[in-house]
Design a protein around this motif. Structure first.
Motif, PDB file in Angstrom:
ATOM      1  N   PHE A 119       0.760  -1.201   0.180  1.00 18.67           N
ATOM      2  CA  PHE A 119       0.139   0.086   0.033  1.00 18.67           C
ATOM      3  C   PHE A 119       0.802   1.102  -0.086  1.00 18.67           C
ATOM      4  O   PHE A 119       0.419   2.231  -0.348  1.00 18.67           O
ATOM      5  CB  PHE A 119      -1.017   0.264   1.204  1.00 18.67           C
ATOM      6  N   THR A 120       1.982   1.162   0.101  1.00 15.28           N
ATOM      7  CA  THR A 120       2.944   2.365   0.296  1.00 15.28           C
ATOM      8  C   THR A 120       3.654   2.490  -1.107  1.00 15.28           C
ATOM      9  O   THR A 120       4.333   3.523  -1.233  1.00 15.28           O
ATOM     10  CB  THR A 120       4.013   2.099   1.482  1.00 15.28           C
ATOM     11  N   LYS A 121       3.440   1.636  -1.981  1.00 11.41           N
ATOM     12  CA  LYS A 121       4.266   1.608  -3.214  1.00 11.41           C
ATOM     13  C   LYS A 121       3.718   2.894  -4.049  1.00 11.41           C
ATOM     14  O   LYS A 121       4.775   3.590  -4.808  1.00 11.41           O
ATOM     15  CB  LYS A 121       3.940   0.491  -4.110  1.00 11.41           C
ATOM     16  N   PRO A 122       2.661   3.290  -4.329  1.00 10.15           N
ATOM     17  CA  PRO A 122       2.369   4.633  -5.421  1.00 10.15           C
ATOM     18  C   PRO A 122       3.106   5.832  -4.894  1.00 10.15           C
ATOM     19  O   PRO A 122       3.903   6.419  -5.583  1.00 10.15           O
ATOM     20  CB  PRO A 122       0.655   4.590  -5.367  1.00 10.15           C
ATOM     21  N   ALA A 123       2.925   6.010  -3.718  1.00 10.96           N
ATOM     22  CA  ALA A 123       3.550   7.317  -2.991  1.00 10.96           C
ATOM     23  C   ALA A 123       4.934   7.180  -3.153  1.00 10.96           C
ATOM     24  O   ALA A 123       5.782   8.252  -3.349  1.00 10.96           O
ATOM     25  CB  ALA A 123       2.890   7.619  -1.658  1.00 10.96           C
ATOM     26  N   THR A 124       5.450   5.841  -2.524  1.00 12.72           N
ATOM     27  CA  THR A 124       6.828   5.813  -2.572  1.00 12.72           C
ATOM     28  C   THR A 124       7.418   6.221  -3.889  1.00 12.72           C
ATOM     29  O   THR A 124       8.399   6.517  -3.989  1.00 12.72           O
ATOM     30  CB  THR A 124       7.160   4.348  -1.917  1.00 12.72           C
ATOM     31  N   THR A 125       7.067   5.386  -4.954  1.00 11.18           N
ATOM     32  CA  THR A 125       7.378   5.674  -6.356  1.00 11.18           C
ATOM     33  C   THR A 125       7.524   7.172  -6.680  1.00 11.18           C
ATOM     34  O   THR A 125       8.236   7.514  -7.447  1.00 11.18           O
ATOM     35  CB  THR A 125       6.426   4.699  -7.327  1.00 11.18           C
ATOM     36  N   GLN A 126       6.402   7.792  -6.610  1.00 10.47           N
ATOM     37  CA  GLN A 126       6.266   9.279  -7.040  1.00 10.47           C
ATOM     38  C   GLN A 126       7.543  10.158  -6.324  1.00 10.47           C
ATOM     39  O   GLN A 126       8.370  10.684  -6.884  1.00 10.47           O
ATOM     40  CB  GLN A 126       5.219   9.944  -6.222  1.00 10.47           C
TER      41      GLN A 126
END
Length: 463
Positions: free
Chosen positions: A333-340
């Motif tokens: 669940f942390t992936k989208p924001a982390t990737t940005q």
């Protein structure tokens, strides 16, 4: 230092194409791997221990770098191999890690008693734990697997849990003759928490779960972790930890984030650890976007904008990147924001890697839009961990004990199953006792090192 760096680059003789500037395409794995190779080569050029080949230099960066940062660097190189599949440095990596296990195979190294604290030891443990979780080839010398080396380390630290002051916790220093013995710093306790969580997930041993919870609760109750998941630096034993040093660092945030994510994953997505993982992630916002024109670019707020970061602190951003990327594999669940965040930071870091005299030396201030003249192993490491993490989609989550290749010979730990009992606090010794212990330890270390080097020569790691 620059002359040493140039010499190291020649001696390592890694195959890296001549590049006048780094050109990173964040959506192209080949570009990412090429850039990571260039930056890794730059970082490894600071290391010459595999050439000087003495007990004091094998596995260790030269001054001004402390022992702990060498362990951190090998952890970055473990990630490099995992992400890129480039095994060019594996022989050096293996030699370095095994050179520092110490006579008891627990990363307690007599030659480094004056610069080995609990946090320093833990950074070597992080590298060994990554080796276990990534199924890196098991040691071919000694009788311990990677995870057992970490368990040995953990057993030394749990015995140092000090209930005589502050209701528990690890002191910064292991030995009372080192400055910082009267300080309980968050990175030592956060590292113990993270290693406990990772060992719990890898082995399934409930004792590690218990200590992960206990050490986490201690930090919260002491006020080192705030209600909004900011992580303070530590507290003074002489004041019985009645107040906190409220400086915040990127690496403390990253260490606790990954530990919490490990517990979230181990508990099959418990609501409690999801809340904590999300909380630590949200708190990382403090380390991005220093200015309006530097959106999503990582920086070290405690020192970077005022130009006071020291040699240690130049590397801190690398550990936040390391653990933010790694968290996406076990707490998706942390992936989208982390990737940005980390994609923007990777682009900026690559632009900073344009320094003289090779045209690809990395700097400190990624939001400058170019090289800032601040070169060093820490700057290389921070850029490397941020950029190579762009390859995270091509990797797998950390493995469990049942998923890795075990050693072919029977192994045993230095202790049986660890016990979740209150451990004795460190015992203070007289100056005379310290000298006796140091002399005995040095002789033992010298003997073990001599035997160890002979084995390395036989195995082809040294000459």
């Amino acid at each position: 230092m620059k002359n040493v760096r140039k010499l190291g680059a020649v001696l390592l003789a890694a195959s890296v194409p001549t590049i006048s500037a780094i050109n990173l395409t964040v959506t192209d794995p080949a570009s990412i791997k090429s850039v990571a190779a260039t930056i890794a080569h730059g970082m490894m050029s600071y290391y010459t221990g595999n050439v000087t080949n003495t007990p004091a230099t094998i596995g260790v960066l030269p001054g001004p770098y402390y022992w702990w940062e060498s362990g951190a660097m090998w952890g970055a190189m473990m990630d490099y191999y995992h992400y890129t599949k480039d095994s060019s440095y594996n022989a050096v990596l293996t030699q370095a890690l095994l050179s520092q296990v110490g006579p008891e195979y627990d990363f307690m190294v007599p030659l480094h008693q004056k610069d080995e604290g609990n946090d320093d030891q833990a950074f070597w443990g992080f590298a060994a734990m990554s080796a276990a979780e990534k199924d890196y080839p098991q040691p071919t010398i000694g009788k311990y697997s990677w995870v057992q080396l970490v368990e040995n380390l953990w057993n030394t630290q749990v015995r140092r849990w000090d209930t005589t002051t502050c209701g528990g916790g690890l002191r910064w220093q292991i030995f009372d003759f080192n400055n910082g013995y009267t300080y309980k710093n968050t990175v030592s306790n956060g590292a113990f928490f993270q290693l406990s969580a990772r060992l719990a997930r890898f082995t399934g041993n409930q004792t590690y779960v218990d200590w992960a919870n206990k050490s986490y609760d201690w930090a919260v109750n002491l006020g080192l972790i705030t209600s909004d998941y900011h992580v303070y630096d530590g507290s003074d034993v002489l004041k019985n930890c009645s107040d906190q040093n409220k400086v915040i660092w990127t690496y403390n945030a990253g260490i606790y984030l990954y530990g919490a994510a490990m517990m979230y994953n181990y508990t099959n997505g418990s609501a409690l650890w999801e809340t904590r993982t999300q909380g630590f992630f949200n708190a990382t916002a403090n380390f991005f976007s220093p200015y309006d024109n530097a959106t999503d670019i990582m920086y070290e707020p405690a020192c970077e904008t005022v130009h006071t970061c020291n040699v240690d602190q130049f590397s801190f951003k690398g550990y936040l990147s390391r653990y933010m990327w790694a968290t996406t594999l076990i707490a998706p669940f942390t992936k989208p924001a982390t990737t940005q965040l980390l994609t923007a930071s990777a682009k900026a870091a690559a632009v900073s890697c344009s320094g003289p005299s090779d045209g690809v030396t990395c700097g400190e201030h990624w939001y400058y839009g170019g090289y800032d003249g601040k070169w060093g192993a820490g700057q290389q490491m921070s850029a490397l961990e941020t950029i190579q993490g762009l390859l995270i989609a091509g990797t797998v989550p950390p493995l469990h004990s049942g998923q890795v290749h075990l050693m072919s010979t029977p192994v045993s730990s230095t202790a049986s199953v660890p016990h979740s009992t209150t451990s004795p606090s460190p015992t203070k010794r007289s100056a005379a006792d310290n000298g006796t212990i140091l002399n005995k330890s040095y002789l033992l270390a010298l003997f073990v090192t001599t035997i160890f080097r002979a084995i390395l020569v036989e195995a082809g790691f040294a000459t």
